[in-house]
Design a protein around this motif. Structure first.
Motif, PDB file in Angstrom:
ATOM      1  N   ARG A  61     -15.166  23.721   0.595  1.00 45.81           N
ATOM      2  CA  ARG A  61     -15.373  24.593   1.754  1.00 45.81           C
ATOM      3  C   ARG A  61     -15.900  23.798   2.961  1.00 45.81           C
ATOM      4  O   ARG A  61     -15.558  24.090   4.097  1.00 45.81           O
ATOM      5  CB  ARG A  61     -16.365  25.705   1.390  1.00 45.81           C
ATOM      6  CG  ARG A  61     -15.801  26.774   0.511  1.00 45.81           C
ATOM      7  CD  ARG A  61     -16.710  27.989   0.469  1.00 45.81           C
ATOM      8  NE  ARG A  61     -17.989  27.679  -0.120  1.00 45.81           N
ATOM      9  CZ  ARG A  61     -18.258  27.821  -1.417  1.00 45.81           C
ATOM     10  NH1 ARG A  61     -17.336  28.257  -2.247  1.00 45.81           N
ATOM     11  NH2 ARG A  61     -19.453  27.511  -1.882  1.00 45.81           N
ATOM     12  N   LYS A  62     -16.715  22.777   2.681  1.00 43.39           N
ATOM     13  CA  LYS A  62     -17.322  22.002   3.765  1.00 43.39           C
ATOM     14  C   LYS A  62     -16.325  21.072   4.446  1.00 43.39           C
ATOM     15  O   LYS A  62     -16.321  20.936   5.679  1.00 43.39           O
ATOM     16  CB  LYS A  62     -18.500  21.199   3.211  1.00 43.39           C
ATOM     17  CG  LYS A  62     -19.222  20.373   4.264  1.00 43.39           C
ATOM     18  CD  LYS A  62     -20.410  19.658   3.655  1.00 43.39           C
ATOM     19  CE  LYS A  62     -21.149  18.824   4.705  1.00 43.39           C
ATOM     20  NZ  LYS A  62     -22.319  18.121   4.113  1.00 43.39           N
ATOM     21  N   TYR A  63     -15.460  20.414   3.657  1.00 40.30           N
ATOM     22  CA  TYR A  63     -14.583  19.388   4.213  1.00 40.30           C
ATOM     23  C   TYR A  63     -13.122  19.837   4.318  1.00 40.30           C
ATOM     24  O   TYR A  63     -12.251  19.007   4.544  1.00 40.30           O
ATOM     25  CB  TYR A  63     -14.663  18.128   3.352  1.00 40.30           C
ATOM     26  CG  TYR A  63     -16.007  17.457   3.410  1.00 40.30           C
ATOM     27  CD1 TYR A  63     -16.377  16.690   4.507  1.00 40.30           C
ATOM     28  CD2 TYR A  63     -16.936  17.600   2.374  1.00 40.30           C
ATOM     29  CE1 TYR A  63     -17.617  16.088   4.576  1.00 40.30           C
ATOM     30  CE2 TYR A  63     -18.177  17.007   2.435  1.00 40.30           C
ATOM     31  CZ  TYR A  63     -18.510  16.246   3.539  1.00 40.30           C
ATOM     32  OH  TYR A  63     -19.739  15.644   3.598  1.00 40.30           O
ATOM     33  N   LYS A 112     -11.903  23.755   8.405  1.00 33.72           N
ATOM     34  CA  LYS A 112     -13.275  23.754   8.886  1.00 33.72           C
ATOM     35  C   LYS A 112     -13.612  22.494   9.686  1.00 33.72           C
ATOM     36  O   LYS A 112     -14.380  22.535  10.644  1.00 33.72           O
ATOM     37  CB  LYS A 112     -14.246  23.873   7.698  1.00 33.72           C
ATOM     38  CG  LYS A 112     -14.113  25.157   6.918  1.00 33.72           C
ATOM     39  CD  LYS A 112     -14.612  26.330   7.728  1.00 33.72           C
ATOM     40  CE  LYS A 112     -14.596  27.610   6.907  1.00 33.72           C
ATOM     41  NZ  LYS A 112     -15.508  27.585   5.772  1.00 33.72           N
TER      42      LYS A 112
END
Length: 231
Positions: free
Chosen positions: A31-33, A37
């Motif tokens: 989800r972060k990378y 995003k």
């Protein structure tokens, strides 16, 4: 050929971590990378490494093979370092001599003894005003064998009336903490004792105190003072 990065380090998990922990770490990093995003080239390269690491560790057979290769490489590297040190000593014409013996006439002087009460005590970690370091003294029968005996999401769809954070691992995948508490409070107590439950510790603390499974710090302190109260 460039050395392949360590899959455990890429996913930021311990080599002894269980599959639920690895899956949760992968989803969080994804989800972060994810390119949606973070469109930077660094994020794209990081996301590619994360996917490769998950392909290796997400499958039991693939992980077993990878662990065996990783252990062999570690042992081989240790043996190479030792051989290199011996070769360097031979090339310089020096050989390790016997270790010097201590002089029996010299005695080790004892250091100063710490004064009573001078030791520094580490305060317990607190996540809310009256969170206590001790775990619940009620229940406690929940163990690892009860965690996910039938696999991920085995508890079925959530019953409704969600409240709090939603889990993305274990048999209660997709359930909120409030729904789990109404259905299986022992699982909440187990989650409170595990490293994977740390992100939800404050919510868990509030749930356990609300249902009477944990007492506040003020109440416990009051009971301790009451033991010595003059009647």
């Amino acid at each position: 050929m460039a050395e392949r990065p360590d899959a455990y380090k890429v996913l930021q998990v311990d080599p002894e971590a269980e599959i639920d922990v690895i899956r949760a770490a992968y989803r969080g990093l994804a989800r972060k990378y994810h390119p949606d995003k973070d469109p930077s080239p660094e994020a794209a390269a990081r996301m590619s490494a994360i996917n490769v690491a998950w392909e290796i560790l997400g499958d039991a057979a693939s992980r077993s093979t990878y662990d065996a290769e990783r252990s062999s490489a570690t042992r081989a590297a240790a043996g190479t370092d030792g051989a290199t040190s011996q070769e360097a000593g031979a090339a310089s014409g020096s050989s390790p001599g016997p270790a010097p013996r201590p002089d029996p006439g010299l005695r080790r002087q004892p250091g100063p003894r710490p004064q009573p009460g001078s030791e520094q005590r580490r305060e317990p970690e607190r996540v809310s005003r009256d969170w206590t370091a001790g775990r619940s003294s009620v229940g406690g029968g929940f163990d690892d064998s009860m965690r996910a005996p039938d696999g991920l999401g085995a508890a079925g769809p959530p019953p409704g009336r969600p409240s709090g954070s939603v889990l993305n691992f274990s048999r209660y995948d997709g359930w909120s903490l409030g729904e789990i508490a109404r259905h299986d409070i022992e699982f909440i107590e187990w989650l409170d004792r595990t490293p994977i439950g740390r992100p939800y510790r404050e919510e868990i603390d509030a749930i356990l105190r609300r249902v009477g499974r944990r007492r506040s710090a003020e109440a416990e302190s009051s009971d301790r003072r009451g033991l010595f109260r003059r009647r």
